[in-house]
Scaffold this active site. Sequence first.
Site, PDB file in Angstrom:
ATOM      1  N   GLY A  34       0.797  -1.218   0.000  1.00 60.33           N
ATOM      2  CA  GLY A  34       0.000   0.000   0.000  1.00 60.33           C
ATOM      3  C   GLY A  34       0.826   1.262   0.000  1.00 60.33           C
ATOM      4  O   GLY A  34       2.017   1.238  -0.314  1.00 60.33           O
ATOM      5  N   HIS A  40       4.058   1.451  -8.123  1.00 64.20           N
ATOM      6  CA  HIS A  40       2.955   0.480  -8.052  1.00 64.20           C
ATOM      7  C   HIS A  40       2.013   0.649  -9.252  1.00 64.20           C
ATOM      8  O   HIS A  40       1.538  -0.328  -9.824  1.00 64.20           O
ATOM      9  CB  HIS A  40       2.132   0.693  -6.775  1.00 64.20           C
ATOM     10  CG  HIS A  40       2.895   0.549  -5.498  1.00 64.20           C
ATOM     11  ND1 HIS A  40       3.124   1.612  -4.654  1.00 64.20           N
ATOM     12  CD2 HIS A  40       3.462  -0.537  -4.903  1.00 64.20           C
ATOM     13  CE1 HIS A  40       3.792   1.202  -3.597  1.00 64.20           C
ATOM     14  NE2 HIS A  40       4.023  -0.098  -3.720  1.00 64.20           N
ATOM     15  N   GLN A 151      11.422  -4.272 -10.509  1.00 66.48           N
ATOM     16  CA  GLN A 151      12.870  -4.521 -10.433  1.00 66.48           C
ATOM     17  C   GLN A 151      13.486  -3.739  -9.272  1.00 66.48           C
ATOM     18  O   GLN A 151      14.603  -4.013  -8.841  1.00 66.48           O
ATOM     19  CB  GLN A 151      13.523  -4.092 -11.753  1.00 66.48           C
ATOM     20  CG  GLN A 151      15.009  -4.415 -11.825  1.00 66.48           C
ATOM     21  CD  GLN A 151      15.722  -3.577 -12.853  1.00 66.48           C
ATOM     22  OE1 GLN A 151      15.336  -3.566 -14.020  1.00 66.48           O
ATOM     23  NE2 GLN A 151      16.770  -2.864 -12.444  1.00 66.48           N
ATOM     24  N   LYS A 152      12.735  -2.764  -8.745  1.00 70.52           N
ATOM     25  CA  LYS A 152      13.191  -2.009  -7.574  1.00 70.52           C
ATOM     26  C   LYS A 152      13.664  -2.971  -6.482  1.00 70.52           C
ATOM     27  O   LYS A 152      14.689  -2.766  -5.848  1.00 70.52           O
ATOM     28  CB  LYS A 152      12.025  -1.147  -7.084  1.00 70.52           C
ATOM     29  CG  LYS A 152      12.065  -0.683  -5.664  1.00 70.52           C
ATOM     30  CD  LYS A 152      12.814   0.611  -5.553  1.00 70.52           C
ATOM     31  CE  LYS A 152      13.177   0.978  -4.139  1.00 70.52           C
ATOM     32  NZ  LYS A 152      12.228   0.604  -3.119  1.00 70.52           N
ATOM     33  N   MET A 187      11.263   5.558  -6.675  1.00 72.02           N
ATOM     34  CA  MET A 187      10.067   5.778  -5.850  1.00 72.02           C
ATOM     35  C   MET A 187       9.930   4.662  -4.828  1.00 72.02           C
ATOM     36  O   MET A 187      10.178   3.494  -5.134  1.00 72.02           O
ATOM     37  CB  MET A 187       8.835   5.811  -6.741  1.00 72.02           C
ATOM     38  CG  MET A 187       8.851   7.033  -7.591  1.00 72.02           C
ATOM     39  SD  MET A 187       7.207   7.525  -8.049  1.00 72.02           S
ATOM     40  CE  MET A 187       7.586   9.066  -8.840  1.00 72.02           C
ATOM     41  N   ARG A 190       8.867   4.260   1.458  1.00 69.09           N
ATOM     42  CA  ARG A 190       9.770   4.651   2.548  1.00 69.09           C
ATOM     43  C   ARG A 190      10.372   6.041   2.359  1.00 69.09           C
ATOM     44  O   ARG A 190      10.910   6.609   3.304  1.00 69.09           O
ATOM     45  CB  ARG A 190      10.884   3.616   2.725  1.00 69.09           C
ATOM     46  CG  ARG A 190      10.393   2.328   3.343  1.00 69.09           C
ATOM     47  CD  ARG A 190      11.552   1.423   3.745  1.00 69.09           C
ATOM     48  NE  ARG A 190      11.127   0.358   4.623  1.00 69.09           N
ATOM     49  CZ  ARG A 190      10.653  -0.816   4.224  1.00 69.09           C
ATOM     50  NH1 ARG A 190      10.544  -1.063   2.929  1.00 69.09           N
ATOM     51  NH2 ARG A 190      10.283  -1.735   5.100  1.00 69.09           N
TER      52      ARG A 190
HETATM   53  P1  AMP Z   1       5.899  -2.576  -1.821  1.00 65.97           P
HETATM   54  O1  AMP Z   1       4.538  -1.981  -1.653  1.00 65.97           O
HETATM   55  O2  AMP Z   1       7.020  -1.637  -1.520  1.00 65.97           O
HETATM   56  O3  AMP Z   1       6.030  -3.927  -1.160  1.00 65.97           O
HETATM   57  O4  AMP Z   1       6.045  -2.872  -3.388  1.00 65.97           O
HETATM   58  C1  AMP Z   1       5.116  -3.613  -4.107  1.00 65.97           C
HETATM   59  C2  AMP Z   1       5.639  -3.875  -5.491  1.00 65.97           C
HETATM   60  O5  AMP Z   1       5.893  -2.632  -6.153  1.00 65.97           O
HETATM   61  C3  AMP Z   1       6.970  -4.642  -5.493  1.00 65.97           C
HETATM   62  O6  AMP Z   1       6.947  -5.589  -6.549  1.00 65.97           O
HETATM   63  C4  AMP Z   1       7.972  -3.562  -5.736  1.00 65.97           C
HETATM   64  O7  AMP Z   1       9.156  -4.010  -6.366  1.00 65.97           O
HETATM   65  C5  AMP Z   1       7.211  -2.636  -6.673  1.00 65.97           C
HETATM   66  N1  AMP Z   1       7.786  -1.297  -6.623  1.00 65.97           N
HETATM   67  C6  AMP Z   1       8.034  -0.544  -5.520  1.00 65.97           C
HETATM   68  N2  AMP Z   1       8.644   0.613  -5.866  1.00 65.97           N
HETATM   69  C7  AMP Z   1       8.787   0.582  -7.210  1.00 65.97           C
HETATM   70  C8  AMP Z   1       9.348   1.491  -8.177  1.00 65.97           C
HETATM   71  N3  AMP Z   1       9.893   2.642  -7.820  1.00 65.97           N
HETATM   72  N4  AMP Z   1       9.319   1.127  -9.485  1.00 65.97           N
HETATM   73  C9  AMP Z   1       8.772  -0.058  -9.859  1.00 65.97           C
HETATM   74  N5  AMP Z   1       8.234  -0.947  -9.002  1.00 65.97           N
HETATM   75  C10 AMP Z   1       8.230  -0.636  -7.704  1.00 65.97           C
END
Ligand code: AMP
Length: 288
Positions: A34, A40, A151-152, A187, A190
């Site tokens: 979220g 996302h 890929q982040k 992005m 955090r």
């Molecule tokens: P998170 O909510 O941080 O657990 O991320 C959920 C998904 O979004 C994961 O597959 C992350 O790798 C992807 N994600 C987070 N930040 C980025 C970003 N800046 N660019 C592309 N994908 C992202």
Amino acid sequence: MDKGPHLIKKIPDMMNIVKVHKQNQIIGFVPTMGFLHKGHISLIQSARKDNDIVVVSIFVNPKQFAPNEDIDRYPRNIKRDIEICREQGVDYIFYPCAEEMYPNGFQTSVSLSELTKGLCGKSRPTHFSGVTTVLTKLFNIIQPDNVYFGQKDAQQAVIVKQMIKDLNYPITMHILPIIREDNGIAMSSRNKYLSAGQMKNAEVLNKSLKLAETLIKQGERNCNRLKKIIYHKIENENRNSNANIKIDYIEIVNFDNLQPIENVRTNTLIAIAVFIGQTRLIDNIVIK
Ligand code: AMP
């Protein structure tokens, strides 16, 4: 049926919905914690293009946070997330609480033995088993045909790919490029923790990776030399500010198996983790 997104909080409800759609529709799934941002959204947009039904999960997973990592501080804004999902045409948001996912007596964990040892696994030894345990549950509940990851979180992507293979999930995984702020910072939810000054300091992550990329283009192949250059760039860039910056790791590995390599070749992952104050940020580039 009215337009989505439908907010689903209970596992049996989600499973009943999936059962109906599974009969003749392709399901795309984007797992998230979220506080959605453009990273996302790019995953959601890919899922929207490829699938009949798009499910986004929003779950701040306690199992992937260590006790010192302060899950309660993790940013949340479900109202805004619902709005973003509505704009992007998401059909369902799966939004369980921790007790729904891990009721009293829960005792199973799913973990990979090798891919989780290096990179982020060194300083976050319990993190990835938290990720793979929750994803196993989510894949079983949502039964997606396609899943979308960034890929982040490069190590996570490699781990999930292996898990899908090892556990014979009939799922196609899509890994999408890192979406960045105008100043190059990847992005991340955090980033919310950073002050304006720290945000400026954080530019050094991408800058140091860009420097390595330029040197590779000019012919540098030696990974030790490249790691030293990245190290010095991070150390020197903010020398004159009173920034509190600490490098967690700088690694150059094969993107297929995360094994360290001596010389850059195709499909090399350069991954870094840096503390800016208390906030640990990650970034990477893949040399194709
Ligand atoms: P998170 O909510 O941080 O657990 O991320 C959920 C998904 O979004 C994961 O597959 C992350 O790798 C992807 N994600 C987070 N930040 C980025 C970003 N800046 N660019 C592309 N994908 C992202």
